[in-house]
Design a protein around this motif. Structure first.
Motif, short mmCIF file in Angstrom:
data_model
loop_
_atom_site.label_atom_id
_atom_site.label_comp_id
_atom_site.label_asym_id
_atom_site.label_seq_id
_atom_site.Cartn_x
_atom_site.Cartn_y
_atom_site.Cartn_z
N SER A 56 -30.52 31.36 -54.13
CA SER A 56 -29.65 30.20 -54.30
C SER A 56 -29.33 29.59 -52.94
CB SER A 56 -28.35 30.60 -54.98
OG SER A 56 -28.61 31.01 -56.30
N ASP A 306 -27.53 30.84 -64.40
CA ASP A 306 -28.20 31.85 -63.57
C ASP A 306 -27.70 33.24 -63.94
OD1 ASP A 306 -29.90 32.61 -61.30
OD2 ASP A 306 -28.02 33.23 -60.38
N HIS A 310 -29.95 36.34 -65.19
CA HIS A 310 -29.97 37.69 -64.59
C HIS A 310 -29.64 38.76 -65.63
CE1 HIS A 310 -30.66 36.85 -60.34
NE2 HIS A 310 -29.83 35.82 -60.44
N HIS A 345 -33.59 26.94 -58.73
CA HIS A 345 -34.74 27.85 -58.91
C HIS A 345 -34.81 28.18 -60.38
CE1 HIS A 345 -31.65 30.84 -59.29
NE2 HIS A 345 -31.16 30.44 -58.13
N HIS A 354 -34.93 35.56 -60.00
CA HIS A 354 -35.51 34.26 -59.67
C HIS A 354 -37.03 34.38 -59.58
CE1 HIS A 354 -31.53 33.41 -57.28
NE2 HIS A 354 -31.31 33.89 -58.48
ZN ZN Z 1 -29.47 34.17 -59.23
#
Ligand code: ZN
Ligand code: ZN
Length: 410
Positions: A56, A306, A310, A345, A354
């Motif tokens: 990030s 994000d 994850h 990303h 990522h």
């Molecule tokens: Zn991340």
């Protein structure tokens, strides 16, 4: 004209079998993002370079028009700036954990019982550390969220070429910090860090906060373990670089820290947690409010997608994208603005980290060369008029649209 870049962290994904080999963006109901695609110009974007798995931090650095290979020395400096420390070029910054050591020096809990309270009191004590023979080096700690903290070493003859003291696993002793390049600066820095780790235990083992924790059956935060050394880079301020006045609305210390180091005003928003439970309404109101002020440019980072990526949480990601879509609808109402929507990303549900895939990007605003794309997702965007660009192209394109860039040549 104003410019807004809204980065939905880790929004992009890969096709998933569970949802008919579509991506979460293809599967979620996102009428506002789709409308933005209809009114705008789309493309795909490699945050750094094709195939490079961006963090990030490095991605945001690139999107802001800085070269991450020059500016990025590690996470430490950005975390330190993000928690509000006034870092200066040349400082050596570290991320730290408050951890629990037993009397034999073995780390029994790297996160000190996930301590949440009174870490500021522990930090006050740590900030009194004076090292004999190193009186010229300032030692500055600052608590971050939970068991996290940052450390800055300020002074002459220091280096970020040192290893971590955090052993990464419970049941081990702290690692001895060593000089990675054998330079006198790195040897000095490693020596200082080893002393700090040792002294932190002496100072903290009977600290009132820890005695109270032990009494309550919690693991004490009785040792500090630094890692991730980075020298604070000399960054040209964003406003000077582009001749604009800029603000950043972000949720995580890392992104706030990047903004701070670039001299961008960081706007705090109540209830912005960086998770799926974040208060998007407050964030939206703050964006609208600050867009009406004298800022020319606002950088926005929303982190929840994000986190879901994850965690491999498909439903969480889908729901969050639909919530963000409503937010996009509100921001589209801001007039006289070039609005850019993208991700920093790809964080695929299937990979839970990522990847180097390009991300979709769309830009809307006056006199945009509208293309044929009418959906906002990885696949549709790849057929748009922007084609395939890099993160480092975005500010150039935005400044040109805003009629703020300088001509190259006669
Ligand atoms: Zn991340
Ligand atoms: Zn990210």
């Amino acid at each position: 004209m104003k410019g807004i870049i809204m980065i939905i962290d880790g929004m992009a994904d890969r096709p998933l079998k569970e949802i008919g080999y579509r991506t979460p963006l293809e599967s979620a109901n996102t009428p506002n993002m789709d409308r933005m695609s209809k009114l705008g110009i789309s493309g795909i974007m490699d945050p750094i370079k094709p195939g490079i798995r961006a963090g990030s931090d490095t991605s945001h650095i690139s999107i802001l028009g800085y070269d991450p290979y020059q500016v990025y020395t590690g996470r430490g400096p950005f975390e330190a700036a993000g928690v509000g420390l006034n870092v200066i070029s040349g400082d050596i910054a570290f991320r730290c954990n408050f951890s629990t050591s037993n009397e034999e020096g073995i780390i029994i809990d790297r996160r000190a019982g996930r301590i949440r309270e009174k870490t500021d009191e522990i930090v006050s004590t740590l900030n009194t550390i004076k090292l004999e023979g190193f009186e010229d080096v300032e030692i500055i700690f600052k608590e971050s969220t939970g068991h996290r903290a940052v450390l800055i070493l300020r002074g002459e003859g220091l280096s970020d070429q040192v290893s971590d003291s955090d052993p990464k696993y419970n049941g081990k002793v702290p690692k001895k910090v060593i000089a990675l390049d054998g330079s006198p600066e790195a040897i000095k820095t490693a020596h200082i860090l080893n002393k700090i780790v040792k002294i932190s235990y002496e100072m903290l083992k009977n600290h009132p906060v820890n005695l109270e924790r032990i009494e309550n059956g919690k693991n004490p935060a009785n040792i500090i373990l630094p890692r991730g050394a980075g020298a604070v880079p000399d960054v040209k301020s964003f406003d000077d670089k582009y001749g604009i006045k800029s603000a950043c609305i972000a949720e995580t210390g890392l992104i706030k820290g990047i903004a701070k180091l670039a001299g961008i005003d960081v706007i705090e928003v109540d209830g912005a947690t960086g998770g799926l439970d974040t208060n998007l309404e407050n964030i939206t109101n703050s964006i609208i409010q600050h867009a009406q002020m004298d800022y020319d440019f606002i950088l926005i980072n929303i982190d929840g997608a994000d986190e879901a990526g994850h965690d491999g949480d498909l439903q969480g990601k889908l729901n969050f994208l639909e919530k963000v879509d409503q937010m996009v609808g509100e921001i589209m109402k801001i007039s006289n603005t070039y609005f850019i929507l993208t991700a920093d990303h790809t964080t695929p549900i299937s990979v839970m980290d990522h990847t180097g895939d390009p991300v979709p990007i769309v830009m809307s605003g006056p006199e945009i060369r509208v293309d044929e794309v009418s959906k906002f997702n990885e696949n549709a965007a790849s057929k748009g008029g922007l084609c395939r660009i890099r993160g480092s192209d975005i500010m150039n394109i935005l400044m040109d649209l805003m009629n703020r860039s300088e001509k190259f040549g006669a």
